[in-house]
Enzyme design. Structure first.
Site, mmCIF file in Angstrom:
data_model
loop_
_atom_site.group_PDB
_atom_site.id
_atom_site.type_symbol
_atom_site.label_atom_id
_atom_site.label_comp_id
_atom_site.label_asym_id
_atom_site.label_seq_id
_atom_site.Cartn_x
_atom_site.Cartn_y
_atom_site.Cartn_z
ATOM 1 N N HIS A 286 -10.075 4.041 2.173
ATOM 2 C CA HIS A 286 -10.377 5.122 1.210
ATOM 3 C C HIS A 286 -11.772 4.978 0.627
ATOM 4 C CE1 HIS A 286 -5.813 5.965 0.414
ATOM 5 N NE2 HIS A 286 -6.205 6.416 1.572
ATOM 6 N N SER B 280 2.774 2.612 -3.390
ATOM 7 C CA SER B 280 3.975 3.459 -3.374
ATOM 8 C C SER B 280 4.118 4.135 -2.014
ATOM 9 C CB SER B 280 3.839 4.543 -4.452
ATOM 10 O OG SER B 280 2.704 5.361 -4.150
HETATM 11 N N1 APR Z 1 2.179 -5.942 -8.849
HETATM 12 C C1 APR Z 1 2.752 -5.333 -7.767
HETATM 13 N N2 APR Z 1 2.953 -3.974 -7.682
HETATM 14 C C2 APR Z 1 2.582 -3.250 -8.749
HETATM 15 C C3 APR Z 1 2.004 -3.815 -9.921
HETATM 16 C C4 APR Z 1 1.806 -5.233 -9.933
HETATM 17 N N3 APR Z 1 1.265 -5.861 -10.978
HETATM 18 N N4 APR Z 1 1.739 -2.805 -10.805
HETATM 19 C C5 APR Z 1 2.143 -1.647 -10.199
HETATM 20 N N5 APR Z 1 2.651 -1.910 -8.962
HETATM 21 C C6 APR Z 1 3.142 -0.962 -7.953
HETATM 22 C C7 APR Z 1 3.861 0.279 -8.459
HETATM 23 O O1 APR Z 1 5.233 0.029 -8.638
HETATM 24 C C8 APR Z 1 3.617 1.269 -7.315
HETATM 25 O O2 APR Z 1 4.621 1.170 -6.306
HETATM 26 O O3 APR Z 1 2.010 -0.470 -7.266
HETATM 27 C C9 APR Z 1 2.286 0.807 -6.710
HETATM 28 C C10 APR Z 1 1.099 1.706 -7.002
HETATM 29 O O4 APR Z 1 1.336 2.944 -6.395
HETATM 30 P P1 APR Z 1 0.290 4.146 -6.588
HETATM 31 O O5 APR Z 1 -0.120 4.227 -7.995
HETATM 32 O O6 APR Z 1 0.902 5.329 -5.949
HETATM 33 O O7 APR Z 1 -0.999 3.646 -5.792
HETATM 34 P P2 APR Z 1 -1.296 3.665 -4.224
HETATM 35 O O8 APR Z 1 -0.060 3.509 -3.425
HETATM 36 O O9 APR Z 1 -2.374 2.718 -3.980
HETATM 37 O O10 APR Z 1 -1.850 5.161 -4.038
HETATM 38 C C11 APR Z 1 -2.331 5.545 -2.786
HETATM 39 O O11 APR Z 1 -3.164 7.594 -3.676
HETATM 40 O O12 APR Z 1 -4.067 8.540 -5.506
HETATM 41 C C12 APR Z 1 -4.341 8.164 -4.230
HETATM 42 O O13 APR Z 1 -6.357 7.551 -3.191
HETATM 43 C C13 APR Z 1 -5.443 7.129 -4.132
HETATM 44 O O14 APR Z 1 -5.527 5.117 -2.792
HETATM 45 C C14 APR Z 1 -4.715 5.885 -3.632
HETATM 46 C C15 APR Z 1 -3.515 6.457 -2.910
#
Ligand code: APR
Length: 252
Positions: free
Chosen positions: A121, A195
């Site tokens: 990304h 997620s």
């Molecule tokens: N340790 C482990 N997991 C964690 C922690 C932690 N300390 N804190 C939060 N999480 C988990 C949450 O439960 C969730 O499942 O991290 C995940 C974050 O998910 P998202 O916020 O959806 O982030 P991500 O999956 O990286 O999103 C993907 O979406 O918005 C776009 O481009 C953006 O790269 C991003 C993409």
């Protein structure tokens, strides 16, 4: 499976894997103070991604993106890698981790010492002119970002944009092709803090599974794709990953 035995099993799998690949998301940087996107306190509960983070909206009016970037962006410049980033860098040094595929644009894996990082990304540490493609280091133009509604290119006056993928933009081809090659040849995929709701990144664990890999998830919550996993540890990545490294060091 309770955490201790899952951690021991994962350590065993890593020790005996031919190629282990990690796939990380915003959750791995949460303990560095960076917000995640989804979930009740996620960025998308406060901002509409279609307005502040889509290429269509950026082309229409880049001011909205830059307002958002100014509000959330500074932390990117000061954030430090946490124990989870450091644990993955250690696994690489121990020759137990082939590479890290990351959805994050914060550069924290590299700052933790990881050498083989595939950024699918982009990276917020680089800023690109949308007209002449001139490149700037973000840290070099923070004053201008703070001052100007839409920072402009010195060379052609075009509007500047961080080298990150906004919704509606294709992923960088070379990076995503590399990521596909890695997950297809992996026999163990460790997904940390994602997620997996955003495609095509979200397709990577399934492709790995279809290619015969075992799937590990380390996430502080239940995720919609837990059923795909061979191992799941619910807990903060900054606690779980160092324990896995420790288990590899002392037990096998
Ligand atoms: N340790 C482990 N997991 C964690 C922690 C932690 N300390 N804190 C939060 N999480 C988990 C949450 O439960 C969730 O499942 O991290 C995940 C974050 O998910 P998202 O916020 O959806 O982030 P991500 O999956 O990286 O999103 C993907 O979406 O918005 C776009 O481009 C953006 O790269 C991003 C993409």
């Amino acid at each position: 499976m309770e955490a201790y035995s899952a951690i021991m099993s994962i350590a065993h799998e890593i020790k005996h894997a031919r190629r282990t690949v990690a796939l990380t998301g915003a959750g791995i940087s949460a303990e560095s103070g960076l917000g995640t996107f989804r979930g009740k306190d996620g960025l998308w509960s406060k901002y509409d991604p279609a307005v502040v983070a889509s290429i269509e909206s950026f082309k229409r009016d880049p001011r909205k993106f830059w307002e958002f970037a100014r509000e959330i962006g500074w932390i990117f410049l000061t954030a430090k890698p946490n124990a989870a980033h450091i644990a993955l860098a250690e696994l690489e040094v121990m020759k137990r981790l082939d590479s890290v595929i990351t959805q994050n644009v914060d550069g924290l894996h590299q700052r933790a010492g990881s050498k083989r990082v595939i950024e699918i990304h982009g990276n917020a540490g680089r800023i690109i002119c949308t007209r002449c493609l001139a490149e700037y280091a973000t840290e070099k133009i923070v004053d201008r970002i703070a001052r100007e509604d839409v920072p402009r290119c010195d060379r052609c006056g075009g509007s500047l944009k961080p080298d990150v993928i906004l919704f509606g933009e294709p992923l960088p081809k070379r990076a995503f092709d590399q990521a596909l090659k890695k997950v297809r040849s992996a026999d163990l995929l460790i997904a940390v803090g994602t997620s997996l709701e955003v495609y095509p990144a979200a397709s990577l664990p399934e492709i790995a599974k279809k290619s015969g890999a075992k799937i590990v998830s380390i996430d502080s919550e239940r995720t919609g794709w837990d059923d795909l996993c061979d191992y799941k540890v619910s807990g903060p990545a900054g606690e779980v990953l160092p324990r896995i490294v420790q288990a590899i060091r002392i037990t096998f």
